[in-house]
Design an enzyme around this catalytic site. Structure first.
Site, PDB file in Angstrom:
ATOM      1  N   CYS A 164       0.813  -1.225   0.000  1.00  0.00           N
ATOM      2  CA  CYS A 164       0.000   0.000   0.000  1.00  0.00           C
ATOM      3  C   CYS A 164       0.842   1.269   0.000  1.00  0.00           C
ATOM      4  O   CYS A 164       0.286   2.375  -0.044  1.00  0.00           O
ATOM      5  CB  CYS A 164      -0.949  -0.013   1.189  1.00  0.00           C
ATOM      6  SG  CYS A 164      -2.069  -1.432   1.156  1.00  0.00           S
ATOM      7  N   HIS A 304      -2.083   8.090   6.341  1.00  0.00           N
ATOM      8  CA  HIS A 304      -2.408   6.798   5.730  1.00  0.00           C
ATOM      9  C   HIS A 304      -3.829   6.423   6.133  1.00  0.00           C
ATOM     10  O   HIS A 304      -4.597   5.970   5.298  1.00  0.00           O
ATOM     11  CB  HIS A 304      -1.395   5.755   6.196  1.00  0.00           C
ATOM     12  CG  HIS A 304      -1.506   4.449   5.488  1.00  0.00           C
ATOM     13  ND1 HIS A 304      -1.452   4.342   4.118  1.00  0.00           N
ATOM     14  CD2 HIS A 304      -1.691   3.178   5.959  1.00  0.00           C
ATOM     15  CE1 HIS A 304      -1.576   3.066   3.763  1.00  0.00           C
ATOM     16  NE2 HIS A 304      -1.736   2.351   4.858  1.00  0.00           N
ATOM     17  N   GLU A 315      -0.604   5.308  13.893  1.00  0.00           N
ATOM     18  CA  GLU A 315      -0.207   6.500  13.145  1.00  0.00           C
ATOM     19  C   GLU A 315      -0.450   7.766  13.950  1.00  0.00           C
ATOM     20  O   GLU A 315       0.375   8.685  13.953  1.00  0.00           O
ATOM     21  CB  GLU A 315      -0.949   6.555  11.816  1.00  0.00           C
ATOM     22  CG  GLU A 315      -0.498   7.705  10.929  1.00  0.00           C
ATOM     23  CD  GLU A 315      -1.125   7.687   9.552  1.00  0.00           C
ATOM     24  OE1 GLU A 315      -0.624   8.422   8.669  1.00  0.00           O
ATOM     25  OE2 GLU A 315      -2.121   6.954   9.352  1.00  0.00           O
ATOM     26  N   LYS A 333      -9.156   8.596   2.722  1.00  0.00           N
ATOM     27  CA  LYS A 333      -9.709   7.251   2.520  1.00  0.00           C
ATOM     28  C   LYS A 333     -11.135   7.125   3.038  1.00  0.00           C
ATOM     29  O   LYS A 333     -11.842   6.179   2.672  1.00  0.00           O
ATOM     30  CB  LYS A 333      -8.816   6.205   3.186  1.00  0.00           C
ATOM     31  CG  LYS A 333      -7.471   5.984   2.496  1.00  0.00           C
ATOM     32  CD  LYS A 333      -6.710   4.837   3.137  1.00  0.00           C
ATOM     33  CE  LYS A 333      -5.384   4.559   2.423  1.00  0.00           C
ATOM     34  NZ  LYS A 333      -4.368   5.592   2.696  1.00  0.00           N
ATOM     35  N   HIS A 338      -9.706   2.437   0.315  1.00  0.00           N
ATOM     36  CA  HIS A 338      -8.267   2.167   0.277  1.00  0.00           C
ATOM     37  C   HIS A 338      -7.898   1.550  -1.063  1.00  0.00           C
ATOM     38  O   HIS A 338      -8.234   0.394  -1.353  1.00  0.00           O
ATOM     39  CB  HIS A 338      -7.894   1.227   1.413  1.00  0.00           C
ATOM     40  CG  HIS A 338      -6.422   1.093   1.640  1.00  0.00           C
ATOM     41  ND1 HIS A 338      -5.478   1.691   0.827  1.00  0.00           N
ATOM     42  CD2 HIS A 338      -5.716   0.419   2.601  1.00  0.00           C
ATOM     43  CE1 HIS A 338      -4.273   1.387   1.267  1.00  0.00           C
ATOM     44  NE2 HIS A 338      -4.388   0.620   2.335  1.00  0.00           N
ATOM     45  N   PHE A 397       1.751  -3.456   3.914  1.00  0.00           N
ATOM     46  CA  PHE A 397       2.030  -4.784   4.454  1.00  0.00           C
ATOM     47  C   PHE A 397       3.516  -5.106   4.258  1.00  0.00           C
ATOM     48  O   PHE A 397       4.133  -4.694   3.281  1.00  0.00           O
ATOM     49  CB  PHE A 397       1.189  -5.836   3.742  1.00  0.00           C
ATOM     50  CG  PHE A 397      -0.255  -5.895   4.191  1.00  0.00           C
ATOM     51  CD1 PHE A 397      -0.726  -5.126   5.237  1.00  0.00           C
ATOM     52  CD2 PHE A 397      -1.140  -6.739   3.550  1.00  0.00           C
ATOM     53  CE1 PHE A 397      -2.050  -5.193   5.644  1.00  0.00           C
ATOM     54  CE2 PHE A 397      -2.472  -6.821   3.942  1.00  0.00           C
ATOM     55  CZ  PHE A 397      -2.933  -6.046   4.991  1.00  0.00           C
TER      56      PHE A 397
END
Length: 409
Positions: A164, A304, A315, A333, A338, A397
């Site tokens: 991502c 993110h 985060e 998002k 996403h 990931f």
């Protein structure tokens, strides 16, 4: 501040194809409205999670003609976004020096729809009926390859795959290429079109996706106390990057300066972020150092912000620790869902637009902010602000982190 020894790099063109709509303005207007785009997806019928954020009314043949039939959807999206970005930058592929034009496009999954379709052909009709176009349709580098073919870009050409974070990694790589003089222009961005039954089942079974299928538009809710996972999306974002001096010589608009890039690895877990966000912090600090900025200079963070329980808290802890002065934080998002490998690129574009237009989009569906998220999250409505410095966070990931620092041009 120390004297810079590397050339400034400007964002001179932006192309977007997102669940907010086809085109930069449609996508920007959608995130400013702050309304989720997720909807029930007939292609996912029978699964536990039956919603996604698809691009509305996107037909590849409408934009690309008959050649679209030979291209996986992730490539189609990229070509449309690239064409918009090139035109926006007032560049002409028929007249530029293609040997000095590079392409870097991030993609996490490649042609997932093609893979699933042809696997069914193999099982149902036999190996001799598998398409000879299978491999060139599905491999992730084909987005970059087709951009080069479509726009006579003969410089360095590569794909980045950092899950991502892929789109942000691509833009950071492009920054390095321009600073090193390997290119004069780079077409950089990210793409993903992986909404398929197999990929959605995989994400759902790892409990990464929201289960709010009875209310899809409100399912993606970054930083909200009731968030329960992300909503999968498709999108492509492309930026035109060139040295600021070259842009000035051409007399074109500069949305922002791409001032810094930082990358790191958590080295912690296959899918879960470091609980304290230490890898993300390292990437933020590296991006700011690269830009010759301090954390206190940051006005805005495009987070993110996936809407997952672990990511958002991790985060937020990192942002509060690194930037205790409280920059305005948003996660787009909530609107777009996403987009995996495309997310970092579209969010870099939104960051550049926030700087250029002086407005920060709201985080959609934030009704009750998680008390563990102790940052200034923009919600309910856009916020007018003179954004001089913004950072865009992307985490993937494998613990892969990429952060871009942008400033006023």
């Amino acid at each position: 501040m120390s004297e810079r020894t590397t050339p400034d790099v400007a964002v001179t063109g932006i192309g977007l194809v997102t669940p907010g709509g086809v085109g930069r303005e449609a996508s920007w207007d959608a995130v400013l409205r702050g309304e989720g785009t997720a909807a029930t997806d007939p292609a996912l019928e029978g699964l536990d999670v039956t919603m996604s954020c698809r691009i509305p009314d996107f037909d590849g043949t409408e934009h690309l003609g008959r050649r679209a039939r030979k291209l996986d959807r992730f490539v189609q999206l990229t070509l449309v976004a690239a064409a918009e970005a090139i035109a926006d930058a007032e560049l002409d592929a028929d007249t530029w020096d293609g040997a000095r034009v590079g392409v870097v496009i991030g993609c996490g999954m490649g042609g997932a729809p093609t893979w699933e379709e042809q696997h069914s052909v193999l099982l149902e009709r036999g190996h001799s009926r598998v398409s000879p176009h299978l491999i060139p349709r599905m491999i992730p580098n084909m987005a970059a390859g087709h951009v080069a073919m479509a726009f006579s870009a003969h410089g360095p050409n590569l794909a980045t795959a950092t899950a991502c974070a892929s789109g942000a990694t691509a833009i950071g790589t492009a920054l390095d290429m321009l600073r090193l003089g390997r290119c004069d222009i780079v077409i950089a961005g990210g793409t993903e079109a992986g909404i398929t039954p197999l990929s959605v089942a995989g994400f759902a079974n790892m409990t990464a996706l929201s289960n709010r299928v009875d209310d899809p538009a409100r399912a993606s809710r970054p930083f909200d106390v009731d968030r329960d996972g992300f909503v999968i999306a498709e999108a492509a974002g492309v930026l035109i990057l060139e040295r600021a001096a070259d842009a000035s010589a051409r007399g074109v608009r500069r949305y922002a300066r791409l001032a810094g890039y930082g990358a790191s690895a958590d080295g912690h877990h296959v899918t879960a972020p470091d609980p304290q966000g230490q890898g993300g912090e390292a990437a933020v600090r590296a991006a700011l150092a690269d830009a010759d900025l301090s954390p206190a200079d940051v006005d805005h963070v495009n987070a993110h912000g996936t809407s997952t329980p672990l990511n958002d808290v991790s985060e937020a802890r990192m942002i509060r620790r690194v930037m205790p002065h409280g920059p305005a934080v948003t996660s787009t998002k909530g609107v777009t869902g996403h987009a995996l490998g495309g997310a970092g690129a579209i969010e870099a574009a939104f960051s550049a637009l926030a700087i250029h237009r002086g407005v920060i989009p709201p985080t959609a569906n934030l009704d009750s902010q998680d008390p563990e998220v102790e940052v200034d999250v923009v919600a309910k409505a856009p916020r007018d602000a003179a954004v001089e410095v913004a950072i865009s966070d992307s985490f993937g990931f494998g613990g892969q982190n990429a952060v871009l620092a942008l400033t006023q041009a």
